[in-house]
Design an enzyme around this catalytic site. Structure first.
Site, PDB file in Angstrom:
ATOM      1  N   ASP A  10      14.731  -8.291  26.051  1.00  0.00           N
ATOM      2  CA  ASP A  10      13.450  -7.992  25.396  1.00  0.00           C
ATOM      3  C   ASP A  10      13.328  -8.841  24.140  1.00  0.00           C
ATOM      4  OD1 ASP A  10      10.993  -6.308  25.071  1.00  0.00           O
ATOM      5  OD2 ASP A  10      12.011  -5.714  23.229  1.00  0.00           O
ATOM      6  N   SER A  11      12.117  -8.942  23.635  1.00  0.00           N
ATOM      7  CA  SER A  11      11.873  -9.706  22.417  1.00  0.00           C
ATOM      8  C   SER A  11      12.454  -9.026  21.183  1.00  0.00           C
ATOM      9  CB  SER A  11      10.370  -9.904  22.212  1.00  0.00           C
ATOM     10  OG  SER A  11       9.725  -8.651  22.054  1.00  0.00           O
ATOM     11  N   GLY A  43       4.522 -12.122  21.336  1.00  0.00           N
ATOM     12  CA  GLY A  43       3.100 -12.109  21.681  1.00  0.00           C
ATOM     13  C   GLY A  43       2.292 -13.320  21.237  1.00  0.00           C
ATOM     14  N   CYS A  73      10.270  -6.599  28.948  1.00  0.00           N
ATOM     15  CA  CYS A  73       9.302  -7.098  27.976  1.00  0.00           C
ATOM     16  C   CYS A  73       8.093  -7.580  28.763  1.00  0.00           C
ATOM     17  CB  CYS A  73       9.917  -8.248  27.177  1.00  0.00           C
ATOM     18  SG  CYS A  73       8.776  -9.117  26.072  1.00  0.00           S
ATOM     19  N   ASN A  74       6.926  -7.048  28.468  1.00  0.00           N
ATOM     20  CA  ASN A  74       5.727  -7.426  29.203  1.00  0.00           C
ATOM     21  C   ASN A  74       5.356  -8.882  28.983  1.00  0.00           C
ATOM     22  OD1 ASN A  74       4.142  -4.804  30.388  1.00  0.00           O
ATOM     23  ND2 ASN A  74       5.397  -4.266  28.622  1.00  0.00           N
ATOM     24  N   GLU A 152       9.402  -2.627  15.050  1.00  0.00           N
ATOM     25  CA  GLU A 152      10.568  -3.410  14.646  1.00  0.00           C
ATOM     26  C   GLU A 152      11.012  -3.099  13.212  1.00  0.00           C
ATOM     27  OE1 GLU A 152      12.522  -5.697  16.256  1.00  0.00           O
ATOM     28  OE2 GLU A 152      11.502  -5.347  18.157  1.00  0.00           O
ATOM     29  N   CYS A 184       3.378  -2.868  26.631  1.00  0.00           N
ATOM     30  CA  CYS A 184       4.422  -3.474  25.806  1.00  0.00           C
ATOM     31  C   CYS A 184       5.498  -2.413  25.682  1.00  0.00           C
ATOM     32  CB  CYS A 184       3.889  -3.857  24.426  1.00  0.00           C
ATOM     33  SG  CYS A 184       5.180  -4.419  23.272  1.00  0.00           S
ATOM     34  N   HIS A 186       7.531  -1.841  23.450  1.00  0.00           N
ATOM     35  CA  HIS A 186       7.618  -1.258  22.113  1.00  0.00           C
ATOM     36  C   HIS A 186       6.711  -0.017  21.985  1.00  0.00           C
ATOM     37  CE1 HIS A 186       9.315  -5.209  21.077  1.00  0.00           C
ATOM     38  NE2 HIS A 186       9.692  -4.703  19.923  1.00  0.00           N
TER      39      HIS A 186
END
Length: 269
Positions: A10-11, A43, A73-74, A152, A184, A186
């Site tokens: 994931d990011s 993004g 992660c989308n 985050e 997303c 997140h």
């Protein structure tokens, strides 16, 4: 091969929402997770850069001999899934298809909303996927670039988060939606705030949670699932390209893992 870990990328910390569901549904499986927090968010980045970063995380996990890769992660799924699936011999799963399927099952009036990063929304992958399976579905998409930084920075339960979410989602309030995809990974950390803003008549779809159901099916299909007799060897290892001190409190709070193992790594050097 059964005892090898499932890899998640994931990011940043968002993919932990997918890992949480994996731990719940697949308690015997070992998990290796990479969060590219040093370069988050993905993004706003160009597709070519996202593809490069996603491959770097993938190569790191391949060096750990994983048996399956989950692109949790989308944005990375939209940019890199097709390319990575073509080149790997192990199963590779993204989060867009499972979330789309679930939204189609859920909607009663064919009005589906998608919220995600700028990259995910710009890719139009959710709309294309949903429309390919149900031509009656109407899809309304909205980029929410402020949501990932809230998560985050561990501000996802703050008064600031409530204000930002309410202001961002205002365009969707009167769109007639009965289903909203959290596009997303997140965003499930903001689930209660988003639900409060959208109202109880709107069903929220957690694409990450839906993905693990697909992971379970594929593990069984390829005979890769760990037998419960071997579960004593289950391990969870987490890697971040950013600060362990920023990553640890979110991971510990969300996953409820004692003595969580987190290691800082460098990618692309």
């Amino acid at each position: 091969m059964k005892k090898q870990a499932i890899g998640f990328i994931d990011s940043g910390v968002g993919g932990l929402t997918v890992v949480k569901e994996a731990i719940r549904q697949l308690p015997n499986e070992s998990i290796y997770y990479v969060g590219d927090t040093a370069r988050c968010p993905y993004g706003p980045r160009p597709k070519e850069q996202i593809l490069k970063f996603t491959w770097q995380m993938t190569q790191f996990l391949l060096s750990k001999d994983i048996k399956m890769l989950v692109i949790a992660c989308n944005t990375a799924t939209a940019a890199a899934l097709v390319d990575i699936k073509k080149k790997l011999a192990i199963p590779v799963i993204g989060v867009i298809l499972p979330g789309s399927r679930s939204a189609i099952k859920s909607t009663r009036n064919n009005q589906i909303g998608v919220i995600g990063t700028e990259g995910t929304v710009k890719s139009n992958e959710y709309k294309k996927m949903i429309r390919s399976k149900d031509t009656k579905a109407m899809v309304t998409s909205l980029a929410c670039p402020k949501f990932v930084p809230l998560v985050e920075s561990n501000e996802y339960d703050s008064a600031i988060a409530k204000k930002v979410v309410a202001e961002t989602l205002r365009p969707l309030k009167n769109a007639g939606l009965d289903t909203l995809i959290l596009g997303c990974t997140h965003y499930p950390l903001l689930h209660s705030i988003i639900q409060n803003v959208m109202g109880d008549s709107v069903t929220l779809i957690d694409s990450g949670a839906e993905t693990i159901s697909e992971v379970s099916t594929i593990l069984d299909y390829f005979n890769l699932a760990v037998d419960s007799r071997d579960s004593k060897n289950t391990e969870y290892n987490f890697y971040t390209t950013g600060s362990i001190q920023m990553f640890e409190p979110i991971a510990s709070q969300w996953l409820k893992i004692d003595n969580i193992k987190i290691e800082h790594i460098k990618l692309g050097l």
